[in-house]
Design a protein around this motif. Sequence first.
Motif, PDB file in Angstrom:
ATOM      1  N   GLY A 230       0.896  -1.389  -0.017  1.00  0.00           N
ATOM      2  CA  GLY A 230      -0.154   0.063   0.007  1.00  0.00           C
ATOM      3  C   GLY A 230       0.824   1.291  -0.086  1.00  0.00           C
ATOM      4  O   GLY A 230       0.605   2.201  -0.900  1.00  0.00           O
ATOM      5  N   PRO A 231       1.579   1.388   1.157  1.00  0.00           N
ATOM      6  CA  PRO A 231       2.517   2.810   0.951  1.00  0.00           C
ATOM      7  C   PRO A 231       3.412   2.828   0.060  1.00  0.00           C
ATOM      8  O   PRO A 231       3.591   3.876  -0.569  1.00  0.00           O
ATOM      9  N   THR A 232       4.057   1.839  -0.350  1.00  0.00           N
ATOM     10  CA  THR A 232       5.050   1.697  -1.481  1.00  0.00           C
ATOM     11  C   THR A 232       4.204   2.265  -2.942  1.00  0.00           C
ATOM     12  O   THR A 232       4.639   2.953  -3.829  1.00  0.00           O
ATOM     13  N   ALA A 233       3.140   1.859  -3.238  1.00  0.00           N
ATOM     14  CA  ALA A 233       2.062   1.897  -4.323  1.00  0.00           C
ATOM     15  C   ALA A 233       1.875   3.568  -4.507  1.00  0.00           C
ATOM     16  O   ALA A 233       2.155   4.227  -5.480  1.00  0.00           O
ATOM     17  N   ALA A 234       1.432   3.855  -3.285  1.00  0.00           N
ATOM     18  CA  ALA A 234       1.280   5.330  -3.122  1.00  0.00           C
ATOM     19  C   ALA A 234       2.702   6.373  -3.440  1.00  0.00           C
ATOM     20  O   ALA A 234       2.351   7.299  -3.749  1.00  0.00           O
ATOM     21  N   ARG A 235       3.701   5.797  -2.888  1.00  0.00           N
ATOM     22  CA  ARG A 235       4.941   6.326  -3.057  1.00  0.00           C
ATOM     23  C   ARG A 235       5.169   6.521  -4.622  1.00  0.00           C
ATOM     24  O   ARG A 235       5.697   7.551  -5.071  1.00  0.00           O
ATOM     25  N   TYR A 236       4.917   5.597  -5.392  1.00  0.00           N
ATOM     26  CA  TYR A 236       5.273   5.318  -6.606  1.00  0.00           C
ATOM     27  C   TYR A 236       4.362   6.331  -7.590  1.00  0.00           C
ATOM     28  O   TYR A 236       4.519   6.956  -8.541  1.00  0.00           O
ATOM     29  N   ARG A 237       3.038   6.345  -6.912  1.00  0.00           N
ATOM     30  CA  ARG A 237       2.065   7.528  -7.641  1.00  0.00           C
ATOM     31  C   ARG A 237       2.618   8.842  -7.464  1.00  0.00           C
ATOM     32  O   ARG A 237       2.650   9.604  -8.389  1.00  0.00           O
ATOM     33  N   ALA A 238       3.184   9.100  -6.445  1.00  0.00           N
ATOM     34  CA  ALA A 238       3.660  10.520  -6.123  1.00  0.00           C
ATOM     35  C   ALA A 238       4.957  10.610  -6.947  1.00  0.00           C
ATOM     36  O   ALA A 238       5.207  11.922  -7.154  1.00  0.00           O
ATOM     37  N   LEU A 239       5.865   9.847  -7.079  1.00  0.00           N
ATOM     38  CA  LEU A 239       7.018   9.828  -7.841  1.00  0.00           C
ATOM     39  C   LEU A 239       6.680  10.047  -9.318  1.00  0.00           C
ATOM     40  O   LEU A 239       7.290  10.895  -9.860  1.00  0.00           O
TER      41      LEU A 239
END
Length: 420
Positions: A230-239
Amino acid sequence: MSIQVTEPSDVAAEHAFGRVDADGTVFLRLPEGEVVIGSFQAGSPTDAIAYYARKYDGLAAEVALLERRIRDGQVAPGEAKQSIDKLRAALVEPHVLGDVAVLRTRVSAMGPAVDAARAAVQQKKAEARAASLAERESLVAEAETLAESNQWKVAGDRLKELLELWKTAPRVDRAAEQAMWKRFSAARNSFDRRRRAHFAQVGAERTLAKERKEALVKEAESLAGSTDWGPTAARYRALMTEWKGSGRAGRADEEALWQRFRAAQDAFFGARSATFNEREASYADNLAAKEALAAEAEKLLPISDLTAAKSALRSVQERWEAAGRVPREAKDRLEARLRRVEQAIREAEESRWRRSNPEARARAEATVAQLRESIARLETEADAHRQAGRTEKAHRADADAAARRTWLAEADKALAEFSD
């Protein structure tokens, strides 16, 4: 040139425009008198006349040739003027035998024609100069317009074309050409300065964009092996959002960085999808269990025995929680089925509570009693008014009593809902 008068006895040979004396002297007749044009000793007087007549024919041919060249525009005005002066000089003291007066008239007539030709040449030169000035001015004007353009490739190529056109354009006077060249050159220099400044700025921006995107790529690559989905997917979207706002690096750098960034994303999301697919597959048995529980719960409807229904629902809910997760696409549908049963039981509980509420029942009973008392009173009043002959008042009392009977019927229904 002196004019001589001779006696007819001196004539050895005659010509329409002159004569030859016995001693070989040749005379030319002009409107102003005779003039001596030469002496001929190499032959007979007839030979003398033929000789000087041939010289006249040659001079007349020169006059005719010059007339034709002037008429056809085959001779420059300056050259024609020199030829006219030469012929005029030859006719001042002629050494020919013929109609010199006619030749003089014809030569004199050439002057205005030459002046007209000179004027026409000057006019053409003026028109050509004006056209040349206009052509070069159009090149300068277009160059000055392009100097402000931001279409660097198109405008730059066009300025090169204009320079080649400038080199081949007709020449104009030196001062005007130098002034226009100064403007033309200034326009090209202005465009070149602006273009260099633009690409210098673009280069700086691309360098900065490259640095930013290299940092994003490094972070993306560091997250590729994460299982904190979850958090990593969100970070990829932010990236990705940051990537879009970071500007563009050079074409080669941009493509290479993007390939690395996408590869990191693909690695993470591919692993996540594989994990989720395995998990979803393991939920198949859970799905079958919850489908059965939802069907079991729905059999409780409509609610006939609230206590039994509540007990049965609690059993279903306990087994529901124990059944575990189901595939995401089925979760909302199944939970909606269970919520409908839960809602029906809550509504049944609220209805029973309302029916067993002593305060509410007392209020309902009081409302019924008040309405019955009011109806009885209105009926009594209506009878009294009729006996007294007050028909209108009797009608009003009857109407009020009828309205309250309607209210009483509703109040009786409400009271009947309360259980004993």
